[in-house]
Enzyme design. Structure first.
Site, PDB file in Angstrom:
ATOM      1  N   LYS A  56       0.969  -1.189   0.091  1.00 15.39           N
ATOM      2  CA  LYS A  56      -0.025  -0.346  -0.391  1.00 15.39           C
ATOM      3  C   LYS A  56       1.134   1.565   0.524  1.00 15.39           C
ATOM      4  O   LYS A  56       0.511   2.316  -0.666  1.00 15.39           O
ATOM      5  CB  LYS A  56      -1.060  -0.186   1.278  1.00 15.39           C
ATOM      6  CG  LYS A  56      -1.677  -1.298   1.091  1.00 15.39           C
ATOM      7  CD  LYS A  56      -2.520  -0.695   2.026  1.00 15.39           C
ATOM      8  CE  LYS A  56      -3.240  -2.110   2.418  1.00 15.39           C
ATOM      9  NZ  LYS A  56      -4.241  -2.362   4.162  1.00 15.39           N
ATOM     10  N   ALA A  72      -0.867   0.900   6.328  1.00 17.15           N
ATOM     11  CA  ALA A  72      -0.854   0.150   7.583  1.00 17.15           C
ATOM     12  C   ALA A  72      -1.587  -1.205   7.112  1.00 17.15           C
ATOM     13  O   ALA A  72      -2.705  -1.410   6.602  1.00 17.15           O
ATOM     14  CB  ALA A  72      -1.654   0.372   8.352  1.00 17.15           C
ATOM     15  N   ASP A  73      -1.771  -2.559   7.735  1.00 21.42           N
ATOM     16  CA  ASP A  73      -2.370  -3.259   7.808  1.00 21.42           C
ATOM     17  C   ASP A  73      -3.025  -4.497   8.836  1.00 21.42           C
ATOM     18  O   ASP A  73      -1.762  -4.349   9.619  1.00 21.42           O
ATOM     19  CB  ASP A  73      -2.478  -4.464   6.155  1.00 21.42           C
ATOM     20  CG  ASP A  73      -3.225  -4.650   5.599  1.00 21.42           C
ATOM     21  OD1 ASP A  73      -4.244  -4.809   4.687  1.00 21.42           O
ATOM     22  OD2 ASP A  73      -4.203  -6.158   6.050  1.00 21.42           O
ATOM     23  N   GLN A  74      -4.036  -5.204   8.718  1.00 15.06           N
ATOM     24  CA  GLN A  74      -4.100  -5.676  10.254  1.00 15.06           C
ATOM     25  C   GLN A  74      -4.622  -7.177   9.782  1.00 15.06           C
ATOM     26  O   GLN A  74      -5.532  -7.561   8.406  1.00 15.06           O
ATOM     27  CB  GLN A  74      -5.219  -5.694  11.141  1.00 15.06           C
ATOM     28  CG  GLN A  74      -5.425  -5.787  12.091  1.00 15.06           C
ATOM     29  CD  GLN A  74      -5.608  -5.541  13.186  1.00 15.06           C
ATOM     30  OE1 GLN A  74      -6.973  -4.926  13.262  1.00 15.06           O
ATOM     31  NE2 GLN A  74      -5.135  -5.025  14.711  1.00 15.06           N
ATOM     32  N   GLY A 109       0.946  -4.748  10.874  1.00 10.11           N
ATOM     33  CA  GLY A 109       2.049  -4.597  10.001  1.00 10.11           C
ATOM     34  C   GLY A 109       2.257  -2.534   9.371  1.00 10.11           C
ATOM     35  O   GLY A 109       0.778  -2.225   9.403  1.00 10.11           O
TER      36      GLY A 109
END
Length: 196
Positions: A56, A72-74, A109
């Site tokens: 991203k 950002a990711d989860q 992350g």
């Protein structure tokens, strides 16, 4: 101060940054997460969160090379499996029943990219224990949760009504929400986005 872009459409991530007094812009990436998950199926759920965050941030950074771009990711892991968001209430109900009385992990992350090059990354995991709630509570929760059922992979918003699902949490609050704030603040100071 250097320019910061958040490459995410997440309302809670925007709110965390705003509450911390950080100046930023938002440009949502259009990364094909399903394709990346398929191409990198051998990664652990924690590694996948970092990969998606990098993807991203890198995509938005290519159009904004002068800025620091935060991706950002989860991801959510239940019984060793990487789970995805659910399209409807019935599937959300099934997931909540599978989670009842069980622990699951949330893996956050983060990736900071400038000029298309990664300059920092961070991964932080949290374990959450869902309490053995009653069927009566589940029906009440499903009626009240609304969009939360399909907006997140766990069918809950921890910062709201979803907090009632849990009996124990092992993790820092902002990491549970998908944006570990204290490590991020350190990185932003190091790279001149915030004052030291």
């Amino acid at each position: 101060m250097s320019r910061l872009i958040l490459a995410s459409g997440s309302q809670i991530r925007r709110q965390i940054l705003q509450d911390a007094g950080i100046a930023f812009e938002t440009i949502k990436s259009d990364v094909d997460e399903d394709a990346l998950k398929s191409q990198h199926a051998g990664l652990s759920p924690a590694e996948m969160a970092v990969l998606l965050a990098h993807a991203k941030a890198s995509q938005v950074s290519r159009q904004n090379p002068d800025a620091y771009v935060l991706g950002a990711d989860q991801t959510m892991e239940l019984d060793g499996q990487l789970l995805d968001k659910l399209p409807n209430r019935d599937l959300a109900r099934q997931r909540l029943l599978a989670m009842r009385g069980q622990a699951h992990q949330l893996h956050a992350g983060l990736a900071l990219v400038r000029g298309g090059e990664p300059v920092w990354q961070h991964q932080q995991s949290s374990t959450l224990w869902v309490r053995p709630f009653t069927d009566e509570f589940l029906g009440h929760y499903l009626d009240r949760a609304g969009d939360e059922l399909t907006a997140s992979v766990g069918a809950y918003a921890f910062e709201g009504l979803g907090a009632q699902l849990f009996e124990r949490v092992d993790g820092e609050f902002h990491a549970v929400l998908g944006l570990p704030l204290v490590p991020l603040l350190g990185a932003l100071r190091e790279h001149g986005v915030l004052l030291k």
